[in-house]
Design an enzyme around this catalytic site. Structure first.
Site, short mmCIF file in Angstrom:
data_model
loop_
_atom_site.label_atom_id
_atom_site.label_comp_id
_atom_site.label_asym_id
_atom_site.label_seq_id
_atom_site.Cartn_x
_atom_site.Cartn_y
_atom_site.Cartn_z
N GLU A 193 8.85 38.79 53.46
CA GLU A 193 9.48 39.96 52.84
C GLU A 193 8.44 40.98 52.37
OE1 GLU A 193 12.08 42.32 52.21
OE2 GLU A 193 13.27 40.51 51.92
N ILE A 249 11.02 45.89 47.84
CA ILE A 249 12.38 46.26 48.22
C ILE A 249 12.94 45.15 49.11
CG2 ILE A 249 13.86 47.99 49.30
CD1 ILE A 249 11.61 50.02 48.96
N ASP A 278 -0.09 52.02 59.73
CA ASP A 278 0.60 51.15 58.77
C ASP A 278 2.12 51.23 59.00
OD1 ASP A 278 0.60 49.74 55.95
OD2 ASP A 278 2.04 51.38 55.80
N LYS A 285 5.01 48.30 60.40
CA LYS A 285 6.26 48.00 59.70
C LYS A 285 7.46 48.26 60.62
CE LYS A 285 4.15 48.89 55.23
NZ LYS A 285 3.81 49.98 54.28
#
Lengths: 440, 440
Positions: free
Chosen positions: B135, B142, B207, B211
């Site tokens: 996570e 979040i 980055d 994700k």
């Protein structure tokens, strides 16, 4: 879409109730069968649907699955999982308990039941070693319970605050944007299907209070029922309140607020405060921009900081989506011979009375227009130990008004202040009292 | 706080890495020990911390737990769970594989590794029957991966679109609110610690691309690596672009967009489109109001509708909170002798080239100020099958400018249009090209 052939025998699903949500669940189980089988590792086979009347027309529902014998269905030896979308306390509670006693895992969207008697249900799940999942009971498809139950479980939740009732948010939003009064906005909501013919459950905050109880229980690992929740609805919110909020750069929202109250010695908590009432919040607050019938919930946790979850809070399809998410989780647990995390109420914190809850007040007073009024009103606040943050004087003569916003104080001291003001000869009327949330 | 005495022997935890996040994990494991034990059903005991150098000062970290022998630590027979917060590909990958091979479950915050070689890690977890939770790798605390992985698993996700890099959001927000240029805003971000001395990973979108790969993989159950992601950074975003967006009622954001592309015959999907680039979005879009270094992700699903998840996307404490949430889940699975849902890539959809992605363009052209220019520019769009939604002519003479917003078209056709325009004698310069998202 899936090329993987499921190797396991099907899991058998029983459905209780076939209204808007139930019909949508039936449709999704059929339409997404291949996807669901791939994700679970076994096909999901709907083997029965308990309804009150079999002769009602239900689009896309195979009539041969319908039965009026709900108890027979939930205790059928071949059923693995029971989905309950009947709502209300009975017969839902009895059927879920029968199902769990017979070793079935259950998925329910029943907020009223969970808020009234969650403890009995969770206890039965523990006793019989089965799962009970209920994401759909709060805020429709917004994944909120699972993050609280699982993702934030290593964190320390301070506060859960949110808009959890779409009907009242629609009404307050209309009052704010169109200037209409409560009754007019309610009629509009009813015409559009956002409010029911008898709007009591929504308007008086019962629906939000049930959800607040479920959220508080999860967030603070302590037992909270709907009856523990301090509840005020929006029927008394006037156009003048909305205008007063606007003048302060605020908007009025019906919020469910679940808060851990720290003890004097630090972080462990003296208790929890759980309440539903109208609140003025600054327009810059993210919850202020939640429009129409949308829901959104803010969570403040020690390490995670502020989180917000936003989405459609009701409706057949979103609720069915949440039911299916739970169904997949429960079915996977079944396939792997395990179960999800059980509810814990180990913290066992008391629910504090509203009088002990620390909050802020916005008070509008119609006052006599003479010198010294402000000083005498300020004395009343001081006598109750309530500190004033801001005062605005408006109008003259018959129209003279004082608008006061306080600093944080116990709700009991604030309401006692207002009671004392009502008895003062210089105060013609307490025109409006509302709590204020958001940064001071 | 807890009165329940844990009956199980402790679960032993090994930590790899002890920087900002690791130190915070150590602190929380100690501070919340009683809470965590109650929630897991067994105490969590930190038995070792692998670091590169033992002599570095680390506040609150017991020096006797430090070791430089990471391989020895992850294969210690008594260790149950390994937490990896080293980052980067090696040695993290080798250590995680060694840990899983030795039967340990793992929790990792390593987005670079998951985006480059998630498949190997997920395969190892499956092979050795252990958990891998991650996570913390996307959007800090979040809870986003778990809802995608579990709550929305019975739904059909169409699109995941969000702000997943706080540094670039801070820079673009500053450029929008203060009118500063890119370099100035970057310097400010560096001074405040929002950007690193070498800002390449953030500013060039690496980055965010990592994700995006992780999100797409989860949302669409298909294999996506960072190399598959179309990536454009924000270094070329100019004050003029920001002003141009403002004139259209838009704001510029760096978005990660993961989209299922439907096949001609309906819903099953021709493939997925995964991309990171600057986008103009309307100021009324909820993502437009995500300020400073906050993150927010929109998820659009068939039944659930639009959902948004908002919060702090980075920082030691939020990331540590996400790590602890995963740790509790993995530890509970351990206590119950089970494991969480494994990653599935059964859908196996191709990642489509950017040229096939359907999007919209905003194009600013410095043009010759003479009659017929608009018609000839419009011809170029028509020749490439691109339909124009709006045109604005601005200025005269040397300053003459055409601003064009297109309807949806394949990115390949749009970029070919721009290439052709660059060669046209009537076009002095293509001043700005940016994609547009949000409703037409």
């Amino acid at each position: 879409m899936s090329s993987a052939l499921p190797l396991r025998p099907p899991l058998k699903i029983a459905l209780l109730g076939c209204g808007v949500v139930g019909t949508e669940v039936v449709r999704l189980l059929d339409e997404q069968a291949a996807d669901l089988a791939a994700r679970v590792g076994a096909p999901l086979e709907l083997v029965g649907i308990a309804v009150r009347r079999k002769d009602k027309r239900r689009e896309g529902v195979p009539p041969e699955l319908l039965t009026t014998d709900a108890t027979g269905l939930v205790t059928r030896p071949d059923v693995d999982i029971v989905i309950e979308v009947i709502g209300g306390i009975e017969p839902a509670r009895g059927l879920l308990l029968d199902a769990m006693k017979s070793g079935k895992s259950v998925v329910t969207a029943n907020k009223a039941l969970l808020a009234e008697d969650g403890a009995t249900l969770f206890g039965a799940a523990r006793e019989h070693g089965v799962d009970i999942y209920y994401e759909a009971s709060v805020a429709g498809a917004i994944p909120l319970l699972r993050p609280l139950r699982e993702s934030l479980v290593g964190d320390h939740v301070h506060r859960v605050m949110g808009i959890v009732n779409g009907t009242t948010n629609y009404i307050l939003d209309k009052m704010d944007t169109s200037g209409s009064g409560f009754s007019e906005a309610l009629e509009q909501a009813q015409a559009l299907g956002y409010a029911e013919a008898d709007p009591t459950a929504d308007v008086e905050g019962f629906d939000a209070a049930a959800k607040a109880a479920i959220l508080a229980q999860l967030a603070f690992h302590t037992r909270v029922t709907a009856a523990d929740v301090h509840r005020e609805g929006i029927a008394d919110v006037t156009s003048a309140d909305i205008a007063s909020a606007r003048a302060m750069g605020c908007v009025v929202k019906l919020l469910a607020i679940c808060q851990r109250v720290p003890s004097d010695d630090g972080r462990n908590g003296r208790g929890v405060s759980v309440r539903v009432h109208p609140v003025m919040i600054p327009r810059t607050h993210p919850l202020a921009n939640v429009r129409e019938a949308y829901n959104a919930v803010f969570v403040e946790a020690q390490s995670a900081g502020s989180l917000m979850f936003y989405g459609a809070g009701a409706g057949g399809a979103p609720t069915a989506s949440a039911v299916l998410g739970d169904l997949v989780a429960v079915a996977r647990n079944r396939v792997h011979g395990t179960r999800g995390p059980a509810e814990s109420t180990y913290a066992d914190l008391p629910v504090l009375p509203m009088a002990d809850t620390v909050t802020r007040y916005h008070v509008s007073l119609d006052v006599a227009d003479r010198s010294g009024v402000l000083a005498r009103v300020a004395d009343v606040f001081a006598d109750h130990g309530v500190s004033i943050q801001a005062v605005r004087q408006e109008g003259h003569g018959e129209e003279a008004q004082l608008v006061i916003v306080t600093h944080r104080a116990p709700d009991g001291a604030l309401s006692a202040t207002v009671e004392t003001l009502r008895d003062k000869e210089i105060v013609r009327e307490v025109a409006s009292v509302m709590r204020v949330e958001g940064d001071e």
